[in-house]
Each structure stands twice: as C-alpha cells, then as structure tokens.
Design an enzyme around this catalytic site. Structure first.
Site, PDB file in Angstrom:
ATOM      1  N   GLY A  17      37.299  15.478  45.132  1.00  0.00           N
ATOM      2  CA  GLY A  17      36.341  14.415  45.529  1.00  0.00           C
ATOM      3  C   GLY A  17      35.580  13.832  44.079  1.00  0.00           C
ATOM      4  O   GLY A  17      34.937  14.671  43.691  1.00  0.00           O
ATOM      5  N   TYR A  36      37.479   6.558  35.780  1.00  0.00           N
ATOM      6  CA  TYR A  36      37.410   6.310  37.281  1.00  0.00           C
ATOM      7  C   TYR A  36      37.182   5.175  37.839  1.00  0.00           C
ATOM      8  O   TYR A  36      37.462   4.653  38.713  1.00  0.00           O
ATOM      9  CB  TYR A  36      36.864   7.779  37.828  1.00  0.00           C
ATOM     10  CG  TYR A  36      36.797   7.765  39.423  1.00  0.00           C
ATOM     11  CD1 TYR A  36      37.673   8.409  40.242  1.00  0.00           C
ATOM     12  CD2 TYR A  36      35.794   7.081  40.335  1.00  0.00           C
ATOM     13  CE1 TYR A  36      37.645   8.176  41.599  1.00  0.00           C
ATOM     14  CE2 TYR A  36      35.799   7.213  41.489  1.00  0.00           C
ATOM     15  CZ  TYR A  36      36.733   7.830  42.251  1.00  0.00           C
ATOM     16  OH  TYR A  36      36.469   7.951  43.513  1.00  0.00           O
ATOM     17  N   LYS A  73      28.283  18.714  56.604  1.00  0.00           N
ATOM     18  CA  LYS A  73      27.107  18.437  57.494  1.00  0.00           C
ATOM     19  C   LYS A  73      27.182  18.937  58.874  1.00  0.00           C
ATOM     20  O   LYS A  73      26.168  19.485  59.394  1.00  0.00           O
ATOM     21  CB  LYS A  73      26.910  17.209  57.329  1.00  0.00           C
ATOM     22  CG  LYS A  73      26.370  16.709  55.936  1.00  0.00           C
ATOM     23  CD  LYS A  73      25.284  15.559  55.892  1.00  0.00           C
ATOM     24  CE  LYS A  73      25.319  14.581  54.584  1.00  0.00           C
ATOM     25  NZ  LYS A  73      24.704  13.440  54.756  1.00  0.00           N
ATOM     26  N   GLU A 112      29.352   8.664  57.139  1.00  0.00           N
ATOM     27  CA  GLU A 112      28.934   9.956  57.745  1.00  0.00           C
ATOM     28  C   GLU A 112      27.672   9.790  58.642  1.00  0.00           C
ATOM     29  O   GLU A 112      27.316  10.198  59.540  1.00  0.00           O
ATOM     30  CB  GLU A 112      29.086  10.944  57.004  1.00  0.00           C
ATOM     31  CG  GLU A 112      30.717  11.534  56.874  1.00  0.00           C
ATOM     32  CD  GLU A 112      30.848  12.731  55.956  1.00  0.00           C
ATOM     33  OE1 GLU A 112      30.356  13.779  56.249  1.00  0.00           O
ATOM     34  OE2 GLU A 112      31.749  12.576  54.935  1.00  0.00           O
ATOM     35  N   HIS A 142      26.196   9.121  62.766  1.00  0.00           N
ATOM     36  CA  HIS A 142      25.161   9.784  63.736  1.00  0.00           C
ATOM     37  C   HIS A 142      24.383   9.023  64.412  1.00  0.00           C
ATOM     38  O   HIS A 142      23.323   9.341  65.229  1.00  0.00           O
ATOM     39  CB  HIS A 142      24.215  10.611  62.648  1.00  0.00           C
ATOM     40  CG  HIS A 142      24.644  11.928  62.180  1.00  0.00           C
ATOM     41  ND1 HIS A 142      24.786  12.987  62.760  1.00  0.00           N
ATOM     42  CD2 HIS A 142      25.409  11.917  60.981  1.00  0.00           C
ATOM     43  CE1 HIS A 142      25.542  14.024  61.926  1.00  0.00           C
ATOM     44  NE2 HIS A 142      25.923  13.570  61.107  1.00  0.00           N
TER      45      HIS A 142
HETATM   46  P1  NAD Z   1      32.327   9.246  48.136  1.00  0.00           P
HETATM   47  O1  NAD Z   1      32.832   8.371  49.329  1.00  0.00           O
HETATM   48  O2  NAD Z   1      31.343   8.750  47.286  1.00  0.00           O
HETATM   49  O3  NAD Z   1      33.619   9.950  47.121  1.00  0.00           O
HETATM   50  C1  NAD Z   1      34.720  10.790  48.073  1.00  0.00           C
HETATM   51  C2  NAD Z   1      35.734  11.110  47.190  1.00  0.00           C
HETATM   52  O4  NAD Z   1      36.856  11.875  47.630  1.00  0.00           O
HETATM   53  C3  NAD Z   1      36.404   9.919  46.378  1.00  0.00           C
HETATM   54  O5  NAD Z   1      36.655  10.388  44.926  1.00  0.00           O
HETATM   55  C4  NAD Z   1      37.841   9.780  47.031  1.00  0.00           C
HETATM   56  O6  NAD Z   1      38.842   9.368  46.091  1.00  0.00           O
HETATM   57  C5  NAD Z   1      37.944  11.301  47.419  1.00  0.00           C
HETATM   58  N1  NAD Z   1      38.956  11.479  48.190  1.00  0.00           N
HETATM   59  C6  NAD Z   1      38.961  10.866  49.546  1.00  0.00           C
HETATM   60  N2  NAD Z   1      40.101  11.427  50.434  1.00  0.00           N
HETATM   61  C7  NAD Z   1      40.796  12.303  49.556  1.00  0.00           C
HETATM   62  C8  NAD Z   1      41.838  12.935  49.753  1.00  0.00           C
HETATM   63  N3  NAD Z   1      42.632  12.871  50.834  1.00  0.00           N
HETATM   64  N4  NAD Z   1      42.429  13.628  48.692  1.00  0.00           N
HETATM   65  C9  NAD Z   1      41.766  13.972  47.480  1.00  0.00           C
HETATM   66  N5  NAD Z   1      40.510  13.233  47.185  1.00  0.00           N
HETATM   67  C10 NAD Z   1      40.226  12.202  48.198  1.00  0.00           C
HETATM   68  O7  NAD Z   1      31.741  10.521  48.885  1.00  0.00           O
HETATM   69  P2  NAD Z   1      30.409  11.198  48.728  1.00  0.00           P
HETATM   70  O8  NAD Z   1      29.214  10.407  49.133  1.00  0.00           O
HETATM   71  O9  NAD Z   1      30.048  11.773  47.452  1.00  0.00           O
HETATM   72  O10 NAD Z   1      30.359  12.223  49.806  1.00  0.00           O
HETATM   73  C11 NAD Z   1      31.232  13.608  49.749  1.00  0.00           C
HETATM   74  C12 NAD Z   1      30.576  14.364  50.928  1.00  0.00           C
HETATM   75  O11 NAD Z   1      29.718  14.855  50.617  1.00  0.00           O
HETATM   76  C13 NAD Z   1      30.497  13.959  52.034  1.00  0.00           C
HETATM   77  O12 NAD Z   1      31.298  14.357  53.330  1.00  0.00           O
HETATM   78  C14 NAD Z   1      28.901  13.768  52.360  1.00  0.00           C
HETATM   79  O13 NAD Z   1      28.714  13.985  53.900  1.00  0.00           O
HETATM   80  C15 NAD Z   1      28.482  15.241  51.850  1.00  0.00           C
HETATM   81  N6  NAD Z   1      27.174  15.123  51.385  1.00  0.00           N
HETATM   82  C16 NAD Z   1      26.450  16.592  51.843  1.00  0.00           C
HETATM   83  C17 NAD Z   1      25.266  16.529  51.802  1.00  0.00           C
HETATM   84  C18 NAD Z   1      24.506  17.481  52.192  1.00  0.00           C
HETATM   85  O14 NAD Z   1      23.357  17.862  51.838  1.00  0.00           O
HETATM   86  N7  NAD Z   1      25.161  18.735  52.694  1.00  0.00           N
HETATM   87  C19 NAD Z   1      24.457  15.458  51.106  1.00  0.00           C
HETATM   88  C20 NAD Z   1      25.115  14.410  50.801  1.00  0.00           C
HETATM   89  C21 NAD Z   1      26.537  14.101  50.781  1.00  0.00           C
END
Ligand code: NAD
Length: 329
Positions: A12, A57, A122, A192, A196
């Site tokens: 990702g 990218y 999450k 996401e 909620h």
């Molecule tokens: P984003 O939408 O900015 O990026 C997602 C990336 O995943 C992109 O590069 C996309 O090309 C890639 N991707 C999607 N499907 C794919 C696949 N099948 N194979 C390979 N790559 C794939 O995402 P983001 O905002 O950076 O969030 C990522 C995750 O982190 C989310 O699930 C979010 O809920 C989680 N998150 C968790 C917390 C926490 O505190 N626990 C906080 C923020 C975000």
C-alpha cells in the site's frame, strides 16, 4: 547498503505507505527494499529511494513505473512476495472490503514466505478474522502483530500500561483528533471513517466514488464526527486481560481540510486502586504529531519487536496490547 539492516516491504503506497517510506529514509536499522500498490510494485535489495518513488507514484500512479526496479502488475502483492527478499512487511493497505487484510494474510501463509507482518487495522471484526488464522500463521513461521497504528496501537498500548496502577479497570476512553490538508491524501482512511457513521457501513463506503465522498464532505464542511466506533482497541484490551471489551469506547473528530488537529488525541483509563481510590490516568499525544507520525512510527516499533520474536521462533498472532514496541534507530 542493506547489510545488517532489517529489510522492509511496505504494502500500500498511499498516505500511510508514503509516510512510512519517509520515516525509514534516515534509519540505520531498517531499509525500505520493496513497495506495492494496486497497479504494481518496486523492489531493490539495495534499498529504494523514497523521494524518487513518491514522485513516480504521484506522476504516473504506481510504483511499478520506477525505472529499473518497478514492475506493473494487477497481482502486485503475490508477485512481490514471490520475488522479494524481505524480513518484515508493514501492511498499509485499505481494509476494504472488511475481509481484505485476512485475505492478504492467507496469501502470505500459502506463499511459504516467513517473516514479520505488522498492520494498522482498525475494526474489531477485522482482528477477529485474523485470530482465526492464529494456528496457520504459527505453522507457516509468520510472526504477525496486529493493531499497531495509533488507535488501535499506540493508545491501546498506553492503556495497557496505565491499567497497571489499578486493581480494577472501569473504563478506557479513547478520543482522537486528526487533521489532514486534503482527504485525497488518505482516501482509504477517510472512506473507512465514513463507514463508521450511523447511516453508512463498510460496503456502502467502499462503493462511494471519489466525487460522492467529496460531495458528502462538502455537506459536513470537511468534518467527520465519530462516536462509539467499532475499534479493535476493545478486543485487544480484552485479550490482554485488562478489561471487558464493553468498557472500551473510541470516538473522534477528523478535519479533512486542515492539517491542524481539531481536538487533542488522548486515552483516559479509569479504575480503582487496591486502596479503594477511583482515579483516571490520561495520556495525551502532542498536537503537533500527525496521524502519519503516530501510526507509522508505532508500526515500525512493533515491526522491530516482531523481528526479535521471530528470531526466537515465536510465531503466530500478537496484538499491540500484549507486546512492547521497540524503538527504531
Ligand atoms: P490510501 O487510500 O491512501 O492508500 C492505499 C494504497 O493501497 C494505495 O497505494 C493503493 O494503490 C494500495 N492498494 C489498494 N488495493 C491494493 C491491492 N489490492 N494490492 C496492492 N495495493 C493496493 O490508504 P491510507 O489512507 O494510507 O490507509 C491505509 C490503511 O491504514 C487504512 O486501512 C486505514 O484505515 C489504516 N489506518 C489506520 C490507522 C490506525 O491508527 N490504526 C490510522 C490511519 C489509517
């Protein structure tokens, strides 16, 4: 260049994936060797240059366009796992649908790759799916640390530590504030979060086009106010024996149009001491720390801890509430 360094892969390459690459750049103990996104991957055993990768990218839409080391693929995760020599992966992937991370985990298990996986999942129901893979992960020789972002993650671990002053825990209350300049930098995180809200669910949020998300955010002035979220902090604290999952609440405010946090992020742990006093410990994050800093810093602290566990043959699933993160130099 990567000799004696922990070789890291980031799956990702959106908001969190790119921040993860930036965080690793100056580290002497870890080196980014692999990244994958939806349309491709890049791999260089001697290390990837994060600035080049990020600009490619943004320009072309995939790390697969990186000259020399990039490969375009519609099956980037499986292709990368098969090719790359990586010690540990940070899964910075969207969990859309809610079964996606468990599916990726099954891919790792069947690939026969061995090493450390860390996620920033999450939802409680997403962690429950991983718990079912505990035995398979163990047999496969994979050490998987789940819920290692900010919440769940940093704040859950802080709650586990704060609980130690008490004989009985009454409540764990997590409140987060997130400020980002524009929602497109963190599309999955915002989708996401929308899932909620009372009138939404994961499938509905996943099906929204970018234009629909924008139109929705226009109606709320860019602000999302979230209450009683289904967050895995609850199951993680329950598994760690700290309290019942119903005693844990998570909510927050996300401003998608301003990098300044709308409110301070904190966790409050209320309990009774052995002398019968009721008290509350509060752990508050500095307002200047971004979501990316709090999530990715924590994820790599746990990844380093995971490497130590893996070296001792301790495989299977662990949560951020039962293992101490280490610090990556
Ligand atoms: P984003 O939408 O900015 O990026 C997602 C990336 O995943 C992109 O590069 C996309 O090309 C890639 N991707 C999607 N499907 C794919 C696949 N099948 N194979 C390979 N790559 C794939 O995402 P983001 O905002 O950076 O969030 C990522 C995750 O982190 C989310 O699930 C979010 O809920 C989680 N998150 C968790 C917390 C926490 O505190 N626990 C906080 C923020 C975000």
């Amino acid at each position: 260049m990567t000799k004696n360094k922990i070789r890291i892969g980031v799956l990702g390459f959106g908001g969190l994936g790119q921040a993860a690459a930036r965080i690793l750049q100056p580290k002497s103990e870890m080196c980014l060797v692999a990244v994958a996104d939806q349309k491709g991957y890049a791999y260089n055993i001697n290390g990837l240059d994060c600035d080049t990768l990020i600009s490619i990218y943004h320009e072309k839409g995939s790390s697969g366009y990186l000259p020399e080391y990039g490969v375009l693929s519609n099956n980037s995760i499986a292709d990368l796992i098969a090719h790359a020599d990586v010690d540990g992966y940070f899964l910075a992937l969207p969990n859309l649908p809610n079964t996606f991370m468990a599916d990726v985990t099954r891919q790792f298990i069947s690939s026969r790759w061995q090493g450390v996986l860390v996620d920033a999942l999450k939802r409680t129901s997403a962690v429950e799916q991983l718990l079912k893979l505990q035995t398979d992960l163990n047999k496969a020789g994979i050490t998987y640390l789940t819920g290692c972002g900010a919440t769940p993650g940093l704040l859950t671990a802080a709650a586990a530590i704060a609980a130690q002053s008490f004989a009985e825990i009454h409540q764990v209350k997590i409140t987060f504030g997130v400020g980002i300049a524009n929602w497109e930098a963190y599309r999955a995180t915002i989708r996401e979060d929308i899932a909620h809200l009372p009138e939404f669910n994961v499938d509905k949020a996943k099906a929204m086009t970018d234009a629909q998300v924008e139109a929705f955010l226009d109606k709320t002035n860019g602000i999302l106010t979230l209450e009683n979220m289904e967050h895995a902090d609850d199951i993680m604290l329950e598994l760690a024996g700290i309290c019942d999952r119903h005693q844990v609440t998570v909510g927050g405010v996300v401003d998608t149009r301003n990098p300044k946090k709308p409110i301070s992020t904190n966790v409050k742990v209320t309990g009774r001491t052995f002398e019968g006093k009721i008290s509350t410990h509060t752990f508050t994050l500095g307002d200047e720390t971004s979501m990316a800093a709090n999530v990715c810093g924590t994820a790599f602290g746990y990844l380093k801890a995971g490497i130590k566990l893996h070296e001792r043959n301790l495989n299977g699933l662990f949560t951020a509430a039962e293992i101490m993160p280490l610090f990556v130099k």
